[in-house]
Design a protein around this motif. Structure first.
Motif, short mmCIF file in Angstrom:
data_model
loop_
_atom_site.label_atom_id
_atom_site.label_comp_id
_atom_site.label_asym_id
_atom_site.label_seq_id
_atom_site.Cartn_x
_atom_site.Cartn_y
_atom_site.Cartn_z
N ALA A 117 0.83 -1.21 0.00
CA ALA A 117 0.00 0.00 0.00
C ALA A 117 0.86 1.26 0.00
N GLU A 118 1.95 1.23 0.76
CA GLU A 118 2.84 2.40 0.81
C GLU A 118 3.49 2.64 -0.54
N ALA A 119 3.86 1.56 -1.24
CA ALA A 119 4.48 1.73 -2.56
C ALA A 119 3.49 2.33 -3.55
N ILE A 120 2.25 1.86 -3.52
CA ILE A 120 1.23 2.43 -4.40
C ILE A 120 0.97 3.89 -4.05
N ALA A 121 0.93 4.19 -2.75
CA ALA A 121 0.69 5.57 -2.32
C ALA A 121 1.80 6.50 -2.80
N ASP A 122 3.04 6.02 -2.83
CA ASP A 122 4.14 6.83 -3.36
C ASP A 122 3.86 7.20 -4.82
N ARG A 123 3.39 6.24 -5.60
CA ARG A 123 3.07 6.52 -6.99
C ARG A 123 1.88 7.47 -7.11
N LEU A 124 0.94 7.34 -6.19
CA LEU A 124 -0.20 8.26 -6.16
C LEU A 124 0.28 9.70 -6.00
N HIS A 125 1.21 9.93 -5.06
CA HIS A 125 1.68 11.29 -4.81
C HIS A 125 2.42 11.84 -6.04
N VAL A 126 3.19 11.00 -6.71
CA VAL A 126 3.88 11.44 -7.92
C VAL A 126 2.86 11.83 -9.00
N ALA A 127 1.84 11.00 -9.18
CA ALA A 127 0.82 11.29 -10.18
C ALA A 127 0.04 12.56 -9.84
N ARG A 128 -0.26 12.77 -8.55
CA ARG A 128 -1.02 13.96 -8.16
C ARG A 128 -0.22 15.22 -8.41
N ARG A 129 1.09 15.17 -8.09
CA ARG A 129 1.92 16.36 -8.34
C ARG A 129 1.98 16.69 -9.82
N ALA A 130 1.89 15.66 -10.66
CA ALA A 130 1.95 15.87 -12.11
C ALA A 130 0.58 16.16 -12.72
N GLY A 131 -0.47 16.13 -11.90
CA GLY A 131 -1.81 16.39 -12.41
C GLY A 131 -2.41 15.25 -13.21
N ARG A 132 -1.91 14.03 -13.01
CA ARG A 132 -2.43 12.86 -13.73
C ARG A 132 -3.49 12.19 -12.85
N TYR A 133 -4.71 12.71 -12.91
CA TYR A 133 -5.71 12.32 -11.93
C TYR A 133 -6.33 10.95 -12.21
N ALA A 134 -6.29 10.48 -13.44
CA ALA A 134 -6.73 9.11 -13.69
C ALA A 134 -5.83 8.13 -12.94
#
Length: 302
Positions: A117-134
């Motif tokens: 879950a922590e690894a997926i959350a790290d990717r979530l934060h990267v995507a959010r900073r880049a504005g990739r909301y899908a």
């Protein structure tokens, strides 16, 4: 395969061929093919505490306090020795994963679902900073699917587990809010309106969640209800904490009053590839509350 689809499978449970602990729900100890029966609550509590330490040895006094509280404990070293001996026996061929060091006990087992879950959350934060909301929505859903109920639900009698369970419950909520935020950025969010209302009712002081709920209400043509949601948030914060609304909440309130057209959803280019965000499986906290309270009453002996 889209980026959003790829992120969902980016972090499988680690150590697939080895024993691991799963903590995002009632505790499970598994290896590649089976569940390992660690039936005594105290032995499970020791194993989970050591696994959460990430391979670092936990001193005896610290471990005893985490299990039995900070009061005076009679012969903690001896009591721990007995508990660890029984734990190793229960683990069978994996008993050697619990080690004694000069600094205390440690284990080579990991909390596999938590690490995933922590690894997926790290990717979530990267995507959010880049504005990739899908990708954000897909990642939030993938992380939340790892929960099987309230974290550490069968160990809430242990001081450390109660504190860790509360932290994980808050993190679960933040992941939920991140997914809902992504859904509203990609569309109207009307399909999640009922679920957001339930969740906001359970967490009436959660300001980002209240903003999302108010925005979804406004998009549903319910301006009065949207403003009432923010009014109740203002009153609750003032009464309980003497706090004011955050500037972004005040700004949203003003924009709702003015019928700001930019509050309606934009048509993101990536919207067509956005996954369906499954809120049904993640917000039904009340469905497992009874079980959590039952587990809390279990007080194991040594």
């Amino acid at each position: 395969m889209t980026a959003a689809q790829d992120i969902t499978g980016a972090a499988p449970l680690p150590d697939a061929g080895h024993a691991q602990v799963r903590v995002l729900g009632p505790v499970l100890v598994t290896d590649e093919s089976r569940t390992i029966g660690v039936d005594r609550p105290l032995e499970r509590a020791v194993l989970v505490r050591l696994a959460l330490a990430g391979g670092i040895a936990v001193p005896d006094r610290r471990l005893a306090a985490d299990l039995w509280g900070d009061g005076e404990i009679s012969r903690p070293v001896e009591r721990l020795r007995v508990v660890v001996s029984r734990l190793r026996t229960a683990l069978g061929e994996h008993g050697a994963t619990v080690l004694r060091t000069p600094a205390g006990y440690r284990t080579t087992m990991v909390a596999g679902d938590l690490l995933a879950a922590e690894a997926i959350a790290d990717r979530l934060h990267v995507a959010r900073r880049a504005g990739r909301y899908a990708e954000v929505g897909a990642a939030a859903d993938a992380a939340l699917r790892l929960w099987r109920g309230p974290a550490l639900a069968d160990l809430l009698w242990a001081p450390y587990a109660a504190a860790e369970a509360e932290r994980l419950a808050q993190w679960r909520l933040e992941l939920t809010v991140a997914g809902l935020d992504a859904a509203l950025r990609l569309g109207s969010g009307l399909e999640y309106l009922r679920e957001m209302g339930i969740l906001a009712g359970e967490h009436p002081l959660h300001e980002p969640l209240a903003r999302l709920h108010a925005l979804a209400l406004y998009r549903a043509g319910r301006q009065v209800d949207a403003l009432d949601r923010l009014r109740r948030l203002r009153l609750n914060l003032a009464e309980q904490f003497g706090a004011a609304l955050a500037p972004e909440t005040v700004e949203l309130e003003v924009r709702i009053l003015r019928h700001d057209p930019t509050l309606q959803p934009r048509r993101f280019a990536e919207r067509s590839s956005a996954p369906t965000y499954s809120t049904q499986r993640i917000i039904r906290y009340r469905d497992v509350t009874t079980a959590a309270h039952r587990f809390r009453r279990l007080k194991p002996g040594c």
